[in-house]
Design a protein around this motif. Structure first.
Motif, PDB file in Angstrom:
ATOM      1  N   UNK A 139       0.835  -1.198   0.051  1.00 30.42           N
ATOM      2  CA  UNK A 139      -0.223   0.039   0.092  1.00 30.42           C
ATOM      3  C   UNK A 139       0.843   1.116   0.046  1.00 30.42           C
ATOM      4  N   UNK A 140       0.368   2.331  -0.362  1.00 33.15           N
ATOM      5  CA  UNK A 140       1.116   3.524  -0.552  1.00 33.15           C
ATOM      6  C   UNK A 140       1.624   3.847   0.820  1.00 33.15           C
ATOM      7  N   UNK A 141       1.162   3.687   1.914  1.00 29.89           N
ATOM      8  CA  UNK A 141       1.516   4.228   3.314  1.00 29.89           C
ATOM      9  C   UNK A 141       2.745   3.092   3.665  1.00 29.89           C
ATOM     10  N   UNK A 142       2.650   2.025   3.114  1.00 30.77           N
ATOM     11  CA  UNK A 142       3.936   1.238   3.488  1.00 30.77           C
ATOM     12  C   UNK A 142       5.249   1.794   3.090  1.00 30.77           C
ATOM     13  N   UNK A 143       5.396   2.315   2.120  1.00 27.11           N
ATOM     14  CA  UNK A 143       6.699   3.000   1.604  1.00 27.11           C
ATOM     15  C   UNK A 143       6.765   4.557   1.489  1.00 27.11           C
ATOM     16  N   UNK A 144       5.830   5.045   2.097  1.00 30.76           N
ATOM     17  CA  UNK A 144       5.986   6.572   2.182  1.00 30.76           C
ATOM     18  C   UNK A 144       6.784   7.081   3.192  1.00 30.76           C
ATOM     19  N   UNK A 145       7.864   7.784   3.010  1.00 27.07           N
ATOM     20  CA  UNK A 145       8.540   8.537   4.057  1.00 27.07           C
ATOM     21  C   UNK A 145       7.764  10.003   4.660  1.00 27.07           C
ATOM     22  N   UNK A 146       7.886  10.014   5.734  1.00 24.78           N
ATOM     23  CA  UNK A 146       7.248  11.266   6.255  1.00 24.78           C
ATOM     24  C   UNK A 146       8.242  11.840   7.228  1.00 24.78           C
ATOM     25  N   UNK A 147       8.842  13.014   6.542  1.00 24.15           N
ATOM     26  CA  UNK A 147       9.809  13.694   7.562  1.00 24.15           C
ATOM     27  C   UNK A 147       8.808  14.893   8.055  1.00 24.15           C
ATOM     28  N   UNK A 148       9.229  15.744   9.009  1.00 23.34           N
ATOM     29  CA  UNK A 148       8.572  17.016   9.508  1.00 23.34           C
ATOM     30  C   UNK A 148       8.631  17.889   8.184  1.00 23.34           C
ATOM     31  N   UNK A 149       7.393  18.403   7.668  1.00 22.20           N
ATOM     32  CA  UNK A 149       7.451  19.374   6.669  1.00 22.20           C
ATOM     33  C   UNK A 149       6.406  20.074   6.362  1.00 22.20           C
ATOM     34  N   UNK A 150       5.132  19.735   7.345  1.00 28.16           N
ATOM     35  CA  UNK A 150       3.993  20.392   6.786  1.00 28.16           C
ATOM     36  C   UNK A 150       3.881  21.818   7.429  1.00 28.16           C
ATOM     37  N   UNK A 151       3.805  22.799   6.371  1.00 31.52           N
ATOM     38  CA  UNK A 151       3.732  24.118   6.752  1.00 31.52           C
ATOM     39  C   UNK A 151       5.138  24.712   7.432  1.00 31.52           C
ATOM     40  N   UNK A 152       6.066  23.864   6.950  1.00 24.23           N
ATOM     41  CA  UNK A 152       7.339  24.470   7.481  1.00 24.23           C
ATOM     42  C   UNK A 152       8.036  25.410   6.236  1.00 24.23           C
ATOM     43  N   UNK A 153       8.937  26.125   6.798  1.00 25.68           N
ATOM     44  CA  UNK A 153       9.949  26.966   6.083  1.00 25.68           C
ATOM     45  C   UNK A 153       9.355  28.172   5.354  1.00 25.68           C
ATOM     46  N   UNK A 154       9.414  29.219   5.816  1.00 18.65           N
ATOM     47  CA  UNK A 154       9.318  30.634   5.394  1.00 18.65           C
ATOM     48  C   UNK A 154      10.088  30.714   3.939  1.00 18.65           C
ATOM     49  N   UNK A 155       9.805  31.169   2.963  1.00 19.03           N
ATOM     50  CA  UNK A 155      10.539  31.633   1.665  1.00 19.03           C
ATOM     51  C   UNK A 155      12.125  31.987   1.935  1.00 19.03           C
TER      52      UNK A 155
END
Length: 338
Positions: A38-54
């Protein structure tokens, strides 16, 4: 820091390729049950949601994020798109058996590529092994097919674990399977994963086995290779870690501080359940080979739960080249160096 040639984005085409031949979970093969990635089996999830001002970027974090994005692009495409092969197999009984293996094909590619496919399936709806083989279009002898990808998946209650090997030598033998421009590959990548569906804990390892990637550029060629590991782990509480290492030519990164010889780049990151973390990168000579401007380079940075940098430090001689680069206090980092 400059962002130039990147190895892993070029692998996106491999994922698009495999999407046409890789089944998803819950499929029937001629009436037989099978369990698959399944997609979730191999999806890498690092902290990124909403991260980083330009206007504020962590360079080590940026490289890790880019790498993760593109690896997800080609790895999860393997499992998130069923492709025509699954449709073909679901409507046909096996064409033969080999012990406990069910054989489907050979059959010519239905997407216009000049190839033929042979698929081998073994197991049940709790434990399935699979092989995808390829040959020139019109091939009818099984002996003439080459393994392109093979693997297995097991489900035990809430625990899912499995593996897949991708053979880039086979892909290179068939021009219609190479969806990348200017790149050529050799060697294997072995993917192993384990995921607890209930807790969310996940481990993904990509082992590079004699893997080589060559890019033919307009002004400069690039050569990358690795026999090391790309590793990701997420704990049930959301904390995690990331690791990648490979040999490469970093003459266009960063700031042209390296020449045409190869050095080893390593990227690591660790983070807490609330997404505070630390990223660390090095470019080092191996066995005395390399041509970095000031020798080995290291970069250390920390970020808060929103992704903003709180600390950044570059090796002394390189920091002297960019006097405004270093800032913050390492003592204030929430995560210590491993």
């Amino acid at each position: 820091m400059a962002r130039k040639t990147s190895l892993l984005p070029s692998l996106l085409g491999v994922g698009v390729l495999l999407a046409t031949v890789a089944p998803t979970s819950g499929c029937l093969f001629g009436g037989y049950d099978g369990v698959f990635f399944e997609e979730e089996d191999v999806r890498i999830e690092i902290p990124s949601s909403g991260f980083r001002a330009d206007d504020i970027h962590g360079d080590a974090w940026w490289l890790i994020n880019e790498t993760t994005e593109h690896v997800n692009g080609w790895v999860t495409t393997v499992v998130e798109t069923s492709g025509y092969v699954v449709e073909f197999l679901s409507n046909h009984r096996e064409s033969g058996v080999d012990g406990t293996w069910r054989i489907y094909g050979p059959f010519d590619d239905q997407g216009g590529r000049d190839v033929a496919w042979l698929v081998r399936i073994n197991g049940t709806d709790m434990d399935t092994s699979f092989e995808f083989l390829v040959a020139p279009k019109g091939t009818t002898s099984a002996d003439e097919f080459e393994i392109m990808a093979e693997g297995s998946l097991t489900v035990e209650d809430e625990l899912r674990f499995g593996n897949m090997r991708i053979d880039f030598d086979t892909i290179e033998n068939f021009p219609d399977l190479d969806l990348t421009l200017l790149w050529s590959y050799a060697g294997d990548i072995n993917i192993e994963f384990e995921r607890n569906v209930d807790t969310g804990e996940k481990r993904i390892d990509l082992d590079f086995d004699g893997f080589v990637a060559n890019r033919t550029g307009y002004l400069d060629d690039d050569h990358f290779e690795s026999d090391e590991t790309y590793a990701f782990h997420k704990a049930a509480d959301g904390s995690g870690s990331f690791h990648l290492a490979l040999m490469g030519e970093w003459d266009t990164y960063p700031y042209g501080w390296s020449g045409p010889e190869q050095e080893r780049m390593q990227l690591d990151m660790v983070w807490t359940p609330t997404n505070e973390g630390r990223a660390f990168g090095t470019i080092t000579e191996v066995e005395g080979k390399g041509d970095m401007l000031h020798g080995d380079l290291s970069l250390d940075e920390c970020f808060d739960g929103s992704g903003y940098l709180t600390y950044r430090s570059l090796s002394e001689l390189y920091a002297a080249e960019v006097p405004t680069y270093n800032f913050g206090d390492a003592a204030e980092c929430v995560v210590a160096l491993p």
